[in-house]
Design a protein around this motif. Structure first.
Motif, PDB file in Angstrom:
ATOM      1  N   GLN A 145      23.232  72.423  19.250  1.00  0.00           N
ATOM      2  CA  GLN A 145      23.034  72.765  17.838  1.00  0.00           C
ATOM      3  C   GLN A 145      21.641  72.349  17.375  1.00  0.00           C
ATOM      4  OE1 GLN A 145      25.526  70.690  15.003  1.00  0.00           O
ATOM      5  NE2 GLN A 145      25.562  72.431  13.612  1.00  0.00           N
ATOM      6  N   MET A 146      21.194  71.178  17.851  1.00  0.00           N
ATOM      7  CA  MET A 146      19.849  70.703  17.493  1.00  0.00           C
ATOM      8  C   MET A 146      18.782  71.637  18.043  1.00  0.00           C
ATOM      9  SD  MET A 146      20.198  66.578  18.051  1.00  0.00           S
ATOM     10  CE  MET A 146      18.559  66.219  17.391  1.00  0.00           C
ATOM     11  N   ILE A 147      18.989  72.108  19.289  1.00  0.00           N
ATOM     12  CA  ILE A 147      18.021  73.038  19.891  1.00  0.00           C
ATOM     13  C   ILE A 147      17.959  74.320  19.075  1.00  0.00           C
ATOM     14  CG2 ILE A 147      17.548  74.470  21.926  1.00  0.00           C
ATOM     15  CD1 ILE A 147      18.836  72.172  23.593  1.00  0.00           C
ATOM     16  N   TYR A 148      19.128  74.819  18.649  1.00  0.00           N
ATOM     17  CA  TYR A 148      19.174  76.039  17.832  1.00  0.00           C
ATOM     18  C   TYR A 148      18.398  75.830  16.526  1.00  0.00           C
ATOM     19  CZ  TYR A 148      20.945  79.755  14.829  1.00  0.00           C
ATOM     20  OH  TYR A 148      21.037  80.811  13.967  1.00  0.00           O
ATOM     21  N   GLN A 149      18.576  74.654  15.906  1.00  0.00           N
ATOM     22  CA  GLN A 149      17.836  74.349  14.671  1.00  0.00           C
ATOM     23  C   GLN A 149      16.332  74.349  14.915  1.00  0.00           C
ATOM     24  OE1 GLN A 149      20.261  70.680  13.575  1.00  0.00           O
ATOM     25  NE2 GLN A 149      19.824  71.516  11.543  1.00  0.00           N
ATOM     26  N   GLY A 165       0.193  81.373  25.768  1.00  0.00           N
ATOM     27  CA  GLY A 165       0.783  81.410  24.439  1.00  0.00           C
ATOM     28  C   GLY A 165       2.085  80.676  24.279  1.00  0.00           C
ATOM     29  N   VAL A 166       2.451  79.765  25.215  1.00  0.00           N
ATOM     30  CA  VAL A 166       3.663  78.965  25.018  1.00  0.00           C
ATOM     31  C   VAL A 166       3.392  77.988  23.877  1.00  0.00           C
ATOM     32  CG1 VAL A 166       5.240  77.269  26.035  1.00  0.00           C
ATOM     33  CG2 VAL A 166       4.378  79.160  27.427  1.00  0.00           C
ATOM     34  N   SER A 167       4.098  78.190  22.769  1.00  0.00           N
ATOM     35  CA  SER A 167       3.828  77.369  21.584  1.00  0.00           C
ATOM     36  C   SER A 167       4.639  76.084  21.569  1.00  0.00           C
ATOM     37  CB  SER A 167       4.119  78.166  20.309  1.00  0.00           C
ATOM     38  OG  SER A 167       5.479  78.585  20.281  1.00  0.00           O
ATOM     39  N   HIS A 168       5.855  76.124  22.156  1.00  0.00           N
ATOM     40  CA  HIS A 168       6.739  74.962  22.133  1.00  0.00           C
ATOM     41  C   HIS A 168       7.400  74.739  23.499  1.00  0.00           C
ATOM     42  CE1 HIS A 168       6.380  75.924  17.879  1.00  0.00           C
ATOM     43  NE2 HIS A 168       7.005  74.814  17.555  1.00  0.00           N
ATOM     44  N   VAL A 169       7.558  73.481  23.857  1.00  0.00           N
ATOM     45  CA  VAL A 169       8.388  73.076  24.990  1.00  0.00           C
ATOM     46  C   VAL A 169       9.429  72.114  24.445  1.00  0.00           C
ATOM     47  CG1 VAL A 169       8.462  71.681  27.089  1.00  0.00           C
ATOM     48  CG2 VAL A 169       6.678  73.397  26.819  1.00  0.00           C
ATOM     49  N   ILE A 170      10.698  72.362  24.788  1.00  0.00           N
ATOM     50  CA  ILE A 170      11.772  71.466  24.360  1.00  0.00           C
ATOM     51  C   ILE A 170      12.435  70.860  25.595  1.00  0.00           C
ATOM     52  CG2 ILE A 170      14.002  71.274  23.193  1.00  0.00           C
ATOM     53  CD1 ILE A 170      13.162  73.552  21.353  1.00  0.00           C
ATOM     54  N   ASN A 171      12.434  69.538  25.675  1.00  0.00           N
ATOM     55  CA  ASN A 171      13.148  68.836  26.735  1.00  0.00           C
ATOM     56  C   ASN A 171      14.554  68.557  26.234  1.00  0.00           C
ATOM     57  OD1 ASN A 171      11.032  68.481  28.758  1.00  0.00           O
ATOM     58  ND2 ASN A 171      10.063  67.129  27.269  1.00  0.00           N
ATOM     59  N   ALA A 172      15.494  69.417  26.618  1.00  0.00           N
ATOM     60  CA  ALA A 172      16.881  69.208  26.202  1.00  0.00           C
ATOM     61  C   ALA A 172      17.436  67.939  26.831  1.00  0.00           C
ATOM     62  CB  ALA A 172      17.741  70.404  26.601  1.00  0.00           C
ATOM     63  N   GLU A 173      16.899  67.598  28.010  1.00  0.00           N
ATOM     64  CA  GLU A 173      17.274  66.374  28.723  1.00  0.00           C
ATOM     65  C   GLU A 173      16.019  65.736  29.282  1.00  0.00           C
ATOM     66  OE1 GLU A 173      21.583  67.692  30.570  1.00  0.00           O
ATOM     67  OE2 GLU A 173      19.769  68.447  31.543  1.00  0.00           O
ATOM     68  N   ILE A 174      16.011  64.423  29.375  1.00  0.00           N
ATOM     69  CA  ILE A 174      14.888  63.723  29.989  1.00  0.00           C
ATOM     70  C   ILE A 174      15.003  63.902  31.502  1.00  0.00           C
ATOM     71  CG2 ILE A 174      13.751  61.493  30.317  1.00  0.00           C
ATOM     72  CD1 ILE A 174      15.039  60.629  27.653  1.00  0.00           C
ATOM     73  N   PRO A 175      13.960  64.362  32.176  1.00  0.00           N
ATOM     74  CA  PRO A 175      14.053  64.589  33.625  1.00  0.00           C
ATOM     75  C   PRO A 175      14.244  63.289  34.394  1.00  0.00           C
ATOM     76  CG  PRO A 175      11.787  64.815  32.897  1.00  0.00           C
ATOM     77  CD  PRO A 175      12.615  64.682  31.658  1.00  0.00           C
ATOM     78  N   SER A 176      14.899  63.373  35.546  1.00  0.00           N
ATOM     79  CA  SER A 176      15.122  62.185  36.373  1.00  0.00           C
ATOM     80  C   SER A 176      13.819  61.702  37.003  1.00  0.00           C
ATOM     81  CB  SER A 176      16.142  62.492  37.473  1.00  0.00           C
ATOM     82  OG  SER A 176      15.729  63.626  38.224  1.00  0.00           O
TER      83      SER A 176
END
Length: 445
Positions: free
Chosen positions: A231-235, A310-321
């Protein structure tokens, strides 16, 4: 004026650079290109997006002899996407060199057809994944032993994905005077035996980044605090107007869940991970490159295979190992001087992982989502930075003090002092008994 003209490059390669609007070499290119042209073996280390690909393709293309009907350079990449990316750049650079044959060999393509074609003609430059290239060599179809230059691109990822043994087997087929070029964002310790085996006196070139993350990237940290991350990612996707967003998760399952949730909300989202059939993955990658999707969910396998302007945003849904994956993910935005935003979501209990990233020199700006907006938040370490008053009293005495204060009984301070004195006498007796026991044991021994 094209500044690449200062090097002894062919006019046709300069024309290819002009066609790509590349006129100024990056720091890694300034140091690698002359070394490769001199025939030196090179270990090149620099961050993602620094221009390593052109650093080795430009001098290799410039030195290819089209009249020699044989393989002259072999280039390996750890994934199909990366190999395809290299192939695209190489063929674009060679647009003015139609007589130079460049072939791509990766898994998921028709091997029998490739073997049949190789019976009639060998390419000048081979680009592909280690497994497929080794298969073609062992089948006696690809005569790679004539190559004088061998490139191992993304060496750290090659190691992580378990392809180093295949690369080792390929390298063993080349002559001893081979020019080997190894490029990577990092050079892990486990890679050293391989490097020493094939590279006697390599030229080591390391371009240290001024910052771990480019200055053009705003690096935000948002606490999930038990909220639904999907839900946060959607927001985050629907706040403002992001141009192109890459969302990274650690596993194929996580990617599938995020993709399904966002699709259910009515968003047109692409997904890329190793579980998708090669043909479908290739189609999706083409559509992403053509900007047919505004949102892409991917695993780290695809993190280095996506090179889209042109990648404007990167979202880390999870912190990588692996902390290095964090840098590769965030490196997808803020490239070529453009601005970008990287957002990392973290859950309670992941503070140590965030602290590790900060120890690497990564600085986060705390943010929060409130009333449909992204607002400044507080530093998660604000409590630990307060200077606590030292209390020499034991927990038992402190508890008694609080209890007596609540009763508001007269003379409670005397009671506390008496209790402290009693506790000290008891502690003294215990200490003496322990000393006597220790002395007896020492005497017996």
């Amino acid at each position: 004026m094209n500044q690449f003209k200062q090097y002894a490059l062919s006019a046709d390669v300069i024309a290819g650079l002009d066609a790509m609007h590349i006129t100024t070499p990056t720091p890694i290119q300034e140091r690698v290109i002359p070394a490769v042209l001199r025939g030196e073996s090179v270990i090149g280390q620099s961050q993602t997006g620094s221009g390593k690909t052109h650093a080795f393709l430009v001098p290799i293309l410039s030195q290819i002899a089209p009249e020699k009907d044989q393989v002259q350079a072999v280039i390996t990449a750890p994934s199909r996407e990366l190999a395809t990316q290299l192939y695209t750049v190489a063929t674009t650079l060679a647009s003015a060199l139609p007589e130079v044959r460049i072939q791509r060999y990766v898994g998921g393509t028709d091997k029998a057809k490739q073997i049949e074609k190789l019976k009639h003609q060998q390419p000048h430059i081979v680009i592909g994944t280690p497994g497929r290239i080794l298969d073609l060599i062992r089948a006696g179809a690809l005569a790679a032993h004539t190559a004088t230059t061998f490139v191992v691109d993304e060496a750290d990822m090659t190691l992580d994905m378990g392809f180093l043994s295949a690369v080792d087997s390929i390298a063993a087929t080349f002559p001893k005077d081979l020019q080997m070029l190894v490029f990577s964002a990092t050079i892990p310790q486990k890679l050293q035996p391989f490097l020493k085996k094939y590279m006697a006196n390599p030229t080591e070139i390391e371009i240290r980044p001024q910052t771990v993350i480019a200055d053009t990237v705003d690096n935000w940290l948002i606490a999930a605090k038990g909220r639904d991350k999907n839900q946060m990612i959607y927001q985050l996707l629907t706040i403002g107007q992001p141009f192109l967003v890459l969302i990274f998760a650690n596993t194929k399952t996580s990617v599938d869940h995020i993709h399904q949730y966002l699709t259910d909300q009515g968003l047109d989202v692409a997904k890329i991970h190793g579980g998708i059939p090669p043909r479908e993955r290739k189609r999706v990658m083409k559509d992403v490159a053509a900007l047919k999707y505004q949102y892409v969910v991917a695993t780290d396998l695809a993190a280095r295979g996506i090179d889209i302007k042109g990648v404007s945003h990167v979202i880390n849904a999870e912190i990588p190992s692996d902390n290095e994956f964090f840098i590769h993910r965030v490196g997808r935005t803020g490239r070529n001087g453009m601005s970008g935003i990287a957002i990392t979501l973290y859950a309670p209990g992941q503070e140590d992982q965030i602290a590790e990233l900060e120890h690497m020199g990564i600085h986060f700006t705390p943010k929060a989502i409130k009333n449909g907006e992204i607002v400044d938040s507080y530093d998660r370490n604000r409590r630990t930075t307060r200077k606590a008053k030292e209390d020499p009293r034991s927990l038992a005495i402190r508890g008694l003090a609080k209890k007596e204060q609540k009763k508001h009984m007269p003379g409670y301070k005397k009671k506390i002092q008496k209790a402290i004195a009693t506790e000290r006498r008891q502690n003294s007796r215990i200490k003496k008994r322990e000393e006597l026991r220790a002395a007896r044991k020492a005497k017996k021994s």
